[in-house]
Design an enzyme around this catalytic site. Structure first.
Site, PDB file in Angstrom:
ATOM      1  N   ASP A 135       0.853  -1.192   0.000  1.00 21.80           N
ATOM      2  CA  ASP A 135       0.000   0.000   0.000  1.00 21.80           C
ATOM      3  C   ASP A 135       0.891   1.245   0.000  1.00 21.80           C
ATOM      4  O   ASP A 135       2.117   1.146  -0.056  1.00 21.80           O
ATOM      5  CB  ASP A 135      -0.947  -0.009   1.203  1.00 21.80           C
ATOM      6  CG  ASP A 135      -0.191  -0.038   2.527  1.00 21.80           C
ATOM      7  OD1 ASP A 135       1.053   0.143   2.516  1.00 21.80           O
ATOM      8  OD2 ASP A 135      -0.830  -0.253   3.570  1.00 21.80           O
ATOM      9  N   ASP A 144       1.672   3.421   2.260  1.00 20.30           N
ATOM     10  CA  ASP A 144       2.643   3.505   3.356  1.00 20.30           C
ATOM     11  C   ASP A 144       3.820   2.556   3.127  1.00 20.30           C
ATOM     12  O   ASP A 144       4.965   2.905   3.370  1.00 20.30           O
ATOM     13  CB  ASP A 144       1.964   3.161   4.692  1.00 20.30           C
ATOM     14  CG  ASP A 144       1.243   4.368   5.266  1.00 20.30           C
ATOM     15  OD1 ASP A 144       1.503   5.492   4.787  1.00 20.30           O
ATOM     16  OD2 ASP A 144       0.410   4.179   6.184  1.00 20.30           O
TER      17      ASP A 144
END
Ligand code: TSJ
Length: 669
Positions: free
Chosen positions: A534, A536
């Site tokens: 993702d 992050d």
């Protein structure tokens, strides 16, 4: 047209029958010798081009292009065209004087035949051959390229004529150099087809590699226009590289997206004659230096070159730069009353913090030293560069006092930070974060043989837990990271030293850092970054790569860094689990399993959703896992890529985070 212009090449070179026979006899004689020479190249190509892998294949192009660059540097050529043809032959075309077609006394061959068949024939034809700079690490000559090609076509436009010759099977001429017609242009065109029996690994050219090299050549040789075309696809791709300002524009390019201290790039150039060892001959050494400070905290923005070849280990030209920086900055800071007479001197490292600099020297007789023979050794260069930079920088600072003050302030800040970092480092040492005790968070492997050991750097404690339980304890070590790691591009050194995650990585890997990094001491030969799929996770990955790039560059150079590829999807079907690593695979899987529309599948949001067994099966088991190996080929290019992503400008960073695939491409995987 004047009468003598109509003479053909044969008529001009040989005046009567007898001499023609003599020339033929000498041609046959030299021909045999020549073919023996080329055969030697084919037998041991490694002696001439170091590798027959992809790098060697690309070397052939650099070798041919170097000749056109030399012609341009001699002042006779402005345009160079490089084309990757269908089938991966390469065409290089220039608008120079054309390789000489007259008979060369020594070989009895025409200049063209000599250049393409005699080893080390170089480009000098008698007097006034012009300044030849290629020769350093490459510079093996066009004959070596010919020897390693299945065919090569050469066309020379010169003296009102068009001349052709073709070679086959590793340099065998199919006939003599022949004047095939009239022409009013001038120049040289060479097309060659690399021999796939020599380049067994690959004969496919990589567009990005050629593009980066051509861009670099255009930057290093301002005013030359290089047009690169890739004709292999359905529609041709063409890019033009032309930089009027040369290395001055190179520095601006590297500093794109950085915040600069002096708005205009400082540019210094000069030349000096030196007497060679024979005590008679003098040759001219040229040096050009471009400098611009940025607000970055890193000190490795100096890119040095000799004869258009990157001197990665630096050398006397960089030493000359360092000397001048130190001398001029300290003098200026005192005379401008920014520093008191008895203040301690600013160090060379301080002066180089945030500095982006390109140093390019042209030397007729370069000596290379160092482990990889990329360190310039000629001692006379030190003084030449030092006096050119000294003069140029002093003048700039006097004429631009605002820039001068800003530069000195930046350097004084660097000095203070370095002082604070020294204290912080000392504290860390005292707190016995010595490089001998392994971090408590590390679950080490039991093997002590680095060549089989792997370090998984895992995002988050829960995924770290699964990885610890799922791993092969013999060879796989796990280091969980808590949250985001520090952005070393943006952080001051003292903060870097105080950061526990960074300390843990340095200790676990065990090779030290920066100039003291010793790749022979690392404890794992695979460092695997394992983050969530993702935004992050992407960000953490970039932060980690930035850290390696800044602190352990040889890890990237040596190909020790990998990115793990966890699956994105799982389908449970009849008691078994099936995994897909991307959307396309998911579709294929649905078809294979004959699933109805709407059959449920799981989209993994993070590694933490996998249990130990699943993590092992999908991502860590060496027999099935897929990993991406990260290497950094071109430091300048990577530097830019990293700054685009990590630097001060927010927009490109945001773009990056959403277009992560692009980044992976930039890194030359
Ligand atoms: F190496 C090469 F032969 F493969 C090659 C050479 C390939 C290509 C694409 C271009 C060249 C080349 C060589 N371009 N321009 C020249 N120039 C000369 O060789 C040259 C011409 C005239 C004189 C002179 O003194 O009149 C001297 C030289 C070296």
């Amino acid at each position: 047209m004047a009468e003598e212009d109509k003479f053909t090449y044969e008529e001009k070179s040989v005046e009567n029958e007898k001499e023609l026979e003599k020339a033929d006899a000498s041609y046959t004689g030299s021909n045999i010798q020549v073919l023996e020479g080329l055969e030697a190249v084919r037998k041991r190509p490694g002696m001439y081009i170091a590798t027959t892998a992809a790098a060697g294949l690309h070397h052939l192009v650099w070798e041919i292009v170097d000749n056109s660059i030399d012609e341009a540097l001699a002042g006779f050529c402005k345009n160079i065209e490089v084309t990757i043809n269908k089938g991966n032959s390469i065409t290089v075309k220039d608008d120079g004087r054309g390789v000489p077609v007259d008979i060369v006394a020594k070989s009895g061959l025409s200049g063209v035949e000599t250049v393409f068949t005699v080893l080390h024939a170089g480009g000098k034809f008698g007097e006034g051959g012009g300044y030849k700079v290629s020769g350093g690490l490459h510079g093996v000559g066009a004959s070596v390229v010919n020897a390693l090609s299945t065919w090569m076509d050469v066309t020379v436009y010169k003296d009102g004529g068009e001349y052709r010759i073709r070679f086959e099977n590793g340099g065998h001429p199919t006939g003599r150099l022949t004047r095939v017609g009239n022409s009013d242009r001038h120049g040289t065109t060479v097309t060659f087809q690399p021999d796939e029996t020599i380049f067994t690994e690959t004969t496919v050219y990589d567009y990005e590699t050629i593009k980066n090299h051509m861009r670099q050549m255009a930057f290093l040789n301002g005013g030359i226009k290089i047009v690169l075309t890739d004709d292999r696809g359905e529609t041709p791709v063409t890019e033009t590289f032309y930089y009027e300002g040369g290395i001055k524009e190179y520095v601006s390019y590297i500093n794109t997206n950085k915040i600069t201290i002096n708005q205009n790039v400082i540019f210094c150039r000069g030349a000096q004659d030196v007497t060679l060892a024979d005590g008679v001959t003098t040759e001219r050494i040229y040096a050009e230096i471009a400098l611009q400070w940025t607000d970055s905290y890193s000190g490795d923005g100096v890119y040095s070159f000799c004869n258009n070849i990157s001197t990665k280990e630096g050398g006397t030209h960089v030493e000359g730069l360092n000397l001048a920086l130190n001398r001029i900055i300290n003098d200026y800071a005192r005379s401008a009353k920014i520093m008191k007479e008895d203040d301690p001197n600013l160090s060379t490292d301080d002066c180089r913090e945030g500095l982006t600099c390109v140093v390019s020297v042209k030397h007729p007789n370069p000596q290379y030293e160092g482990q990889t023979k990329t360190k310039l050794g000629n001692s006379e260069v030190r003084k030449i560069v030092s006096s050119i930079v000294g003069e140029g920088l002093r003048t700039f600072l006097m004429e631009n006092p605002n820039d001068g003050k800003a530069i000195v302030e930046k350097i004084r800040l660097a000095y203070k930070a370095r002082d604070a970092a020294r204290a912080a480092r000392e504290k860390i040492r005292k707190n016995s974060l010595e490089l001998t005790t392994l971090p408590g968070k590390l679950a080490d492997c039991s093997s002590k043989d680095p060549s089989v050991c792997e370090l998984y750097i895992v995002e988050g404690n829960s995924a770290g837990g699964s990885a610890k339980n799922g791993r092969d304890r013999e060879t796989q070590a796990i280091l969980p990271l808590r949250g985001k790691i520090l952005n070393v591009e943006k952080a001051r050194e003292e903060r870097i030293w105080a950061n526990a995650e960074i300390g843990n990585m340095i200790t676990a890997i065990g090779g030290g850092i920066r100039e003291n990094f010793d790749v022979s001491k690392i404890r794992y030969h695979k460092i695997v970054i394992m983050t969530d799929a993702d935004v992050d996770g992407d960000h953490i990955r970039v932060l980690l790569l930035t850290f390696f790039y800044r602190f352990m560059r040889p890890l990237l150079d040596g190909g020790y860094v990998y990115i793990a590829q966890p699956p994105l999807y799982k389908i449970d079907y009849k008691g078994s689990a099936y995994y897909a690593y991307n959307d396309a695979q998911l579709e294929v899987l649905k078809k294979q399993l004959n699933l109805k529309e709407g059959y449920p599948f799981q989209r993994y949001k993070g590694l933490g959703e996998m249990d130990a067994q699943q993590l092992w099966e999908t991502t860590m088991d060496p027999t099935v896992r897929k990993m991406i190996r990260i290497t950094v080929d071109d430091a300048a290019q990577a530097e830019k890529a990293f700054t685009d992503l990590m630097g001060d400008d927010v927009a490109p960073r945001r773009e990056f985070i959403t277009e992560n695939a692009q980044f992976v491409k930039n890194l030359d995987i």
